[in-house]
Scaffold this motif. Sequence first.
Motif, PDB file in Angstrom:
ATOM      1  N   MET A   1       0.834  -1.201   0.000  1.00  0.00           N
ATOM      2  CA  MET A   1       0.000   0.000   0.000  1.00  0.00           C
ATOM      3  C   MET A   1       0.868   1.250   0.000  1.00  0.00           C
ATOM      4  O   MET A   1       0.635   2.171  -0.752  1.00  0.00           O
ATOM      5  CB  MET A   1      -0.900  -0.029   1.247  1.00  0.00           C
ATOM      6  CG  MET A   1      -2.000   1.018   1.186  1.00  0.00           C
ATOM      7  SD  MET A   1      -3.177   0.688  -0.151  1.00  0.00           S
ATOM      8  CE  MET A   1      -4.022   2.246  -0.211  1.00  0.00           C
ATOM      9  N   ASN A   2       1.893   1.258   0.836  1.00  0.00           N
ATOM     10  CA  ASN A   2       2.773   2.422   0.899  1.00  0.00           C
ATOM     11  C   ASN A   2       3.509   2.634  -0.419  1.00  0.00           C
ATOM     12  O   ASN A   2       3.673   3.760  -0.871  1.00  0.00           O
ATOM     13  CB  ASN A   2       3.797   2.256   2.033  1.00  0.00           C
ATOM     14  CG  ASN A   2       3.208   2.722   3.362  1.00  0.00           C
ATOM     15  OD1 ASN A   2       2.135   3.329   3.379  1.00  0.00           O
ATOM     16  ND2 ASN A   2       3.874   2.428   4.454  1.00  0.00           N
ATOM     17  N   LYS A   3       3.970   1.524  -1.028  1.00  0.00           N
ATOM     18  CA  LYS A   3       4.669   1.650  -2.303  1.00  0.00           C
ATOM     19  C   LYS A   3       3.752   2.239  -3.365  1.00  0.00           C
ATOM     20  O   LYS A   3       4.158   3.101  -4.147  1.00  0.00           O
ATOM     21  CB  LYS A   3       5.187   0.274  -2.752  1.00  0.00           C
ATOM     22  CG  LYS A   3       6.419  -0.176  -2.007  1.00  0.00           C
ATOM     23  CD  LYS A   3       6.905  -1.506  -2.521  1.00  0.00           C
ATOM     24  CE  LYS A   3       8.130  -1.963  -1.748  1.00  0.00           C
ATOM     25  NZ  LYS A   3       8.560  -3.312  -2.142  1.00  0.00           N
ATOM     26  N   LEU A   4       2.498   1.775  -3.403  1.00  0.00           N
ATOM     27  CA  LEU A   4       1.534   2.299  -4.359  1.00  0.00           C
ATOM     28  C   LEU A   4       1.318   3.787  -4.119  1.00  0.00           C
ATOM     29  O   LEU A   4       1.310   4.589  -5.050  1.00  0.00           O
ATOM     30  CB  LEU A   4       0.210   1.542  -4.212  1.00  0.00           C
ATOM     31  CG  LEU A   4      -0.884   1.927  -5.220  1.00  0.00           C
ATOM     32  CD1 LEU A   4      -0.485   1.460  -6.613  1.00  0.00           C
ATOM     33  CD2 LEU A   4      -2.210   1.299  -4.820  1.00  0.00           C
ATOM     34  N   PHE A   5       1.170   4.159  -2.844  1.00  0.00           N
ATOM     35  CA  PHE A   5       0.955   5.565  -2.506  1.00  0.00           C
ATOM     36  C   PHE A   5       2.155   6.410  -2.933  1.00  0.00           C
ATOM     37  O   PHE A   5       2.005   7.471  -3.517  1.00  0.00           O
ATOM     38  CB  PHE A   5       0.727   5.698  -0.994  1.00  0.00           C
ATOM     39  CG  PHE A   5       0.507   7.119  -0.549  1.00  0.00           C
ATOM     40  CD1 PHE A   5      -0.664   7.788  -0.865  1.00  0.00           C
ATOM     41  CD2 PHE A   5       1.483   7.780   0.169  1.00  0.00           C
ATOM     42  CE1 PHE A   5      -0.870   9.093  -0.455  1.00  0.00           C
ATOM     43  CE2 PHE A   5       1.287   9.085   0.583  1.00  0.00           C
ATOM     44  CZ  PHE A   5       0.108   9.738   0.266  1.00  0.00           C
TER      45      PHE A   5
ATOM     46  N   THR B   1       2.131   9.438  -5.619  1.00  0.00           N
ATOM     47  CA  THR B   1       2.548  10.804  -5.282  1.00  0.00           C
ATOM     48  C   THR B   1       3.692  11.250  -6.180  1.00  0.00           C
ATOM     49  O   THR B   1       3.743  12.402  -6.587  1.00  0.00           O
ATOM     50  CB  THR B   1       2.969  10.898  -3.807  1.00  0.00           C
ATOM     51  OG1 THR B   1       3.902   9.863  -3.530  1.00  0.00           O
ATOM     52  CG2 THR B   1       1.781  10.800  -2.899  1.00  0.00           C
ATOM     53  N   SER B   2       4.603  10.338  -6.518  1.00  0.00           N
ATOM     54  CA  SER B   2       5.701  10.720  -7.406  1.00  0.00           C
ATOM     55  C   SER B   2       5.160  11.059  -8.792  1.00  0.00           C
ATOM     56  O   SER B   2       5.580  12.014  -9.419  1.00  0.00           O
ATOM     57  CB  SER B   2       6.750   9.605  -7.487  1.00  0.00           C
ATOM     58  OG  SER B   2       6.206   8.472  -8.128  1.00  0.00           O
ATOM     59  N   ILE B   3       4.173  10.284  -9.270  1.00  0.00           N
ATOM     60  CA  ILE B   3       3.550  10.582 -10.556  1.00  0.00           C
ATOM     61  C   ILE B   3       2.840  11.933 -10.478  1.00  0.00           C
ATOM     62  O   ILE B   3       2.940  12.763 -11.378  1.00  0.00           O
ATOM     63  CB  ILE B   3       2.565   9.451 -10.948  1.00  0.00           C
ATOM     64  CG1 ILE B   3       3.355   8.185 -11.344  1.00  0.00           C
ATOM     65  CG2 ILE B   3       1.680   9.895 -12.109  1.00  0.00           C
ATOM     66  CD1 ILE B   3       2.479   6.969 -11.544  1.00  0.00           C
TER      67      ILE B   3
END
Length: 52
Positions: free
Chosen positions: A1-5, A9-11
């Motif tokens: 979940m954190n990686k997806l978030f 956010t980077s995108i």
Amino acid sequence: MNKLFLRLTSIDSFVLSMLIGVGSMYVFECGYYYFRNDIKKWLEKLEDNLGG
């Protein structure tokens, strides 16, 4: 979940910086189009001051 978030956010920040870049280019184009005569006069005045 954190990686997806983090990926989202980077995108988002990338897209945001792209939009800011395009927006500032658009504003600069509009400003140049409307004020190019004033800019030209100002540059000529500046060259006269520097040249003599």
